[in-house]
Scaffold this motif. Structure first.
Motif, PDB file in Angstrom:
ATOM      1  N   PHE A   7       0.872  -1.172   0.000  1.00 36.28           N
ATOM      2  CA  PHE A   7       0.000   0.000   0.000  1.00 36.28           C
ATOM      3  C   PHE A   7       0.904   1.216   0.000  1.00 36.28           C
ATOM      4  O   PHE A   7       1.649   1.451   0.941  1.00 36.28           O
ATOM      5  CB  PHE A   7      -0.895   0.003   1.244  1.00 36.28           C
ATOM      6  CG  PHE A   7      -1.893   1.125   1.256  1.00 36.28           C
ATOM      7  CD1 PHE A   7      -3.124   0.970   0.646  1.00 36.28           C
ATOM      8  CD2 PHE A   7      -1.603   2.323   1.874  1.00 36.28           C
ATOM      9  CE1 PHE A   7      -4.057   1.997   0.653  1.00 36.28           C
ATOM     10  CE2 PHE A   7      -2.531   3.351   1.893  1.00 36.28           C
ATOM     11  CZ  PHE A   7      -3.758   3.190   1.275  1.00 36.28           C
ATOM     12  N   GLY A   8       0.858   1.979  -1.069  1.00 32.77           N
ATOM     13  CA  GLY A   8       1.733   3.139  -1.188  1.00 32.77           C
ATOM     14  C   GLY A   8       0.965   4.434  -1.203  1.00 32.77           C
ATOM     15  O   GLY A   8      -0.273   4.466  -1.201  1.00 32.77           O
ATOM     16  N   LEU A  10       0.584   6.518  -3.581  1.00 39.60           N
ATOM     17  CA  LEU A  10      -0.256   6.724  -4.767  1.00 39.60           C
ATOM     18  C   LEU A  10      -1.610   6.039  -4.600  1.00 39.60           C
ATOM     19  O   LEU A  10      -2.639   6.570  -5.027  1.00 39.60           O
ATOM     20  CB  LEU A  10       0.463   6.246  -6.023  1.00 39.60           C
ATOM     21  CG  LEU A  10       1.709   7.056  -6.374  1.00 39.60           C
ATOM     22  CD1 LEU A  10       2.476   6.394  -7.516  1.00 39.60           C
ATOM     23  CD2 LEU A  10       1.364   8.498  -6.705  1.00 39.60           C
ATOM     24  N   SER A  11      -1.624   4.874  -3.947  1.00 36.47           N
ATOM     25  CA  SER A  11      -2.897   4.199  -3.645  1.00 36.47           C
ATOM     26  C   SER A  11      -3.755   5.062  -2.731  1.00 36.47           C
ATOM     27  O   SER A  11      -4.963   5.204  -2.941  1.00 36.47           O
ATOM     28  CB  SER A  11      -2.639   2.859  -2.959  1.00 36.47           C
ATOM     29  OG  SER A  11      -1.827   2.030  -3.736  1.00 36.47           O
ATOM     30  N   ALA A  12      -3.115   5.640  -1.721  1.00 36.66           N
ATOM     31  CA  ALA A  12      -3.844   6.494  -0.772  1.00 36.66           C
ATOM     32  C   ALA A  12      -4.379   7.743  -1.463  1.00 36.66           C
ATOM     33  O   ALA A  12      -5.527   8.149  -1.238  1.00 36.66           O
ATOM     34  CB  ALA A  12      -2.937   6.879   0.393  1.00 36.66           C
ATOM     35  N   ALA A  13      -3.580   8.355  -2.330  1.00 43.01           N
ATOM     36  CA  ALA A  13      -4.008   9.565  -3.029  1.00 43.01           C
ATOM     37  C   ALA A  13      -5.143   9.260  -4.000  1.00 43.01           C
ATOM     38  O   ALA A  13      -6.122  10.010  -4.072  1.00 43.01           O
ATOM     39  CB  ALA A  13      -2.825  10.195  -3.757  1.00 43.01           C
ATOM     40  N   ARG A  14      -5.019   8.170  -4.729  1.00 40.37           N
ATOM     41  CA  ARG A  14      -6.078   7.809  -5.674  1.00 40.37           C
ATOM     42  C   ARG A  14      -7.389   7.552  -4.937  1.00 40.37           C
ATOM     43  O   ARG A  14      -8.467   7.969  -5.376  1.00 40.37           O
ATOM     44  CB  ARG A  14      -5.658   6.585  -6.498  1.00 40.37           C
ATOM     45  CG  ARG A  14      -6.727   6.047  -7.444  1.00 40.37           C
ATOM     46  CD  ARG A  14      -7.122   7.104  -8.489  1.00 40.37           C
ATOM     47  NE  ARG A  14      -8.293   6.717  -9.248  1.00 40.37           N
ATOM     48  CZ  ARG A  14      -8.280   6.281 -10.496  1.00 40.37           C
ATOM     49  NH1 ARG A  14      -7.138   6.167 -11.150  1.00 40.37           N
ATOM     50  NH2 ARG A  14      -9.395   5.967 -11.109  1.00 40.37           N
ATOM     51  N   LEU A 112      -1.934  15.837   3.956  1.00 44.75           N
ATOM     52  CA  LEU A 112      -0.827  14.919   3.707  1.00 44.75           C
ATOM     53  C   LEU A 112      -1.385  13.513   3.622  1.00 44.75           C
ATOM     54  O   LEU A 112      -1.954  13.005   4.585  1.00 44.75           O
ATOM     55  CB  LEU A 112       0.211  15.020   4.822  1.00 44.75           C
ATOM     56  CG  LEU A 112       1.396  14.062   4.744  1.00 44.75           C
ATOM     57  CD1 LEU A 112       2.211  14.297   3.469  1.00 44.75           C
ATOM     58  CD2 LEU A 112       2.270  14.222   5.978  1.00 44.75           C
ATOM     59  N   VAL A 113      -1.235  12.868   2.467  1.00 42.88           N
ATOM     60  CA  VAL A 113      -1.766  11.517   2.310  1.00 42.88           C
ATOM     61  C   VAL A 113      -0.686  10.459   2.442  1.00 42.88           C
ATOM     62  O   VAL A 113      -1.002   9.276   2.494  1.00 42.88           O
ATOM     63  CB  VAL A 113      -2.515  11.324   0.966  1.00 42.88           C
ATOM     64  CG1 VAL A 113      -3.741  12.195   0.911  1.00 42.88           C
ATOM     65  CG2 VAL A 113      -1.615  11.562  -0.214  1.00 42.88           C
ATOM     66  N   GLY A 114       0.554  10.849   2.502  1.00 38.93           N
ATOM     67  CA  GLY A 114       1.646   9.883   2.588  1.00 38.93           C
ATOM     68  C   GLY A 114       2.311   9.890   3.946  1.00 38.93           C
ATOM     69  O   GLY A 114       1.809  10.464   4.909  1.00 38.93           O
ATOM     70  N   LYS A 115       3.441   9.231   4.002  1.00 38.85           N
ATOM     71  CA  LYS A 115       4.221   9.172   5.232  1.00 38.85           C
ATOM     72  C   LYS A 115       4.742  10.571   5.551  1.00 38.85           C
ATOM     73  O   LYS A 115       5.049  11.319   4.634  1.00 38.85           O
ATOM     74  CB  LYS A 115       5.406   8.210   5.041  1.00 38.85           C
ATOM     75  CG  LYS A 115       4.995   6.807   4.677  1.00 38.85           C
ATOM     76  CD  LYS A 115       6.180   5.930   4.358  1.00 38.85           C
ATOM     77  CE  LYS A 115       6.770   6.293   3.011  1.00 38.85           C
ATOM     78  NZ  LYS A 115       7.844   5.457   2.567  1.00 38.85           N
ATOM     79  N   PRO A 116       4.831  10.939   6.794  1.00 43.67           N
ATOM     80  CA  PRO A 116       4.594  10.169   8.013  1.00 43.67           C
ATOM     81  C   PRO A 116       3.207  10.371   8.624  1.00 43.67           C
ATOM     82  O   PRO A 116       3.039  10.237   9.822  1.00 43.67           O
ATOM     83  CB  PRO A 116       5.675  10.683   8.949  1.00 43.67           C
ATOM     84  CG  PRO A 116       5.784  12.136   8.599  1.00 43.67           C
ATOM     85  CD  PRO A 116       5.548  12.196   7.100  1.00 43.67           C
ATOM     86  N   SER A 117       2.201  10.683   7.830  1.00 45.21           N
ATOM     87  CA  SER A 117       0.858  10.905   8.348  1.00 45.21           C
ATOM     88  C   SER A 117       0.311   9.641   9.006  1.00 45.21           C
ATOM     89  O   SER A 117       0.268   8.586   8.373  1.00 45.21           O
ATOM     90  CB  SER A 117      -0.076  11.314   7.208  1.00 45.21           C
ATOM     91  OG  SER A 117      -1.418  11.232   7.610  1.00 45.21           O
ATOM     92  N   PRO A 118      -0.139   9.731  10.253  1.00 43.34           N
ATOM     93  CA  PRO A 118      -0.753   8.550  10.893  1.00 43.34           C
ATOM     94  C   PRO A 118      -1.930   8.001  10.085  1.00 43.34           C
ATOM     95  O   PRO A 118      -2.152   6.801  10.045  1.00 43.34           O
ATOM     96  CB  PRO A 118      -1.205   9.074  12.255  1.00 43.34           C
ATOM     97  CG  PRO A 118      -0.277  10.214  12.545  1.00 43.34           C
ATOM     98  CD  PRO A 118      -0.019  10.854  11.196  1.00 43.34           C
TER      99      PRO A 118
END
Length: 160
Positions: A7-8, A10-14, A112-118
């Motif tokens: 799960f990266g 880009l998956s979270a953003a999409r 923030l959709v990526g790291k380091p966002s909880p």
């Protein structure tokens, strides 16, 4: 790990784009654009910023500012807020300084959709467990090469 276990960002953003019905201006590298195939980008109501040297320049940022300033409802989304990374020719800026410039210029905070966002770590866990009722977060491990930019948010979630 196979692709189903990954799960990266880009998956979270999409997922966020689909859930919110966004039409983003994508300030992303060519390979990252593939993850947004089929997403409408006409009349943008959001700006998504990733580490993308070909788009993060004065005119690209001006276009992003225009989109964000034209509507109170437009959204600024950051794939990362990393400061820099090392390339073969030396240090290079990541998305963070550009996101900070857009936040300053528009007086709005980026999601923030990526790291380091909880939230990123919890979304990854939800994606992997798919419906399990009780989840032991200590079963999951965060892997990264930079504590501040990759790992810092995972302890806040219980992910190891």
């Amino acid at each position: 790990a196979d692709d189903a276990e990954f799960f990266g960002v880009l998956s979270a953003a999409r997922r966020l784009v689909d859930e919110r019905g966004l039409r983003p201006k994508l300030l992303l590298s060519g390979s990252a654009l593939e993850d947004f195939a089929g997403v409408p980008t006409n009349d943008p109501n959001a700006v998504i910023v990733g580490t993308s040297p070909e788009h993060l320049h004065y005119e690209g940022l001006n276009e992003a500012v225009r989109i964000l300033m034209e509507s109170e409802d437009s959204q600024l989304i950051a794939l990362n807020k990393g400061r820099y990374y090392r390339r073969s020719d030396g240090f290079a800026l990541m998305a963070g300084p550009f996101v900070a410039a857009l936040e300053f210029a528009t007086s709005r905070a980026a999601t923030l959709v990526g790291k380091p966002s909880p939230d990123f770590f919890l979304a990854a866990v939800r994606d992997l467990v798919r419906g399990e009722q009780a989840v032991d977060l200590s079963r999951f491990v965060m892997v990264g090469d930079d504590f501040n930019d990759d790992v810092a948010g995972s302890p806040d979630t219980g992910v190891g």
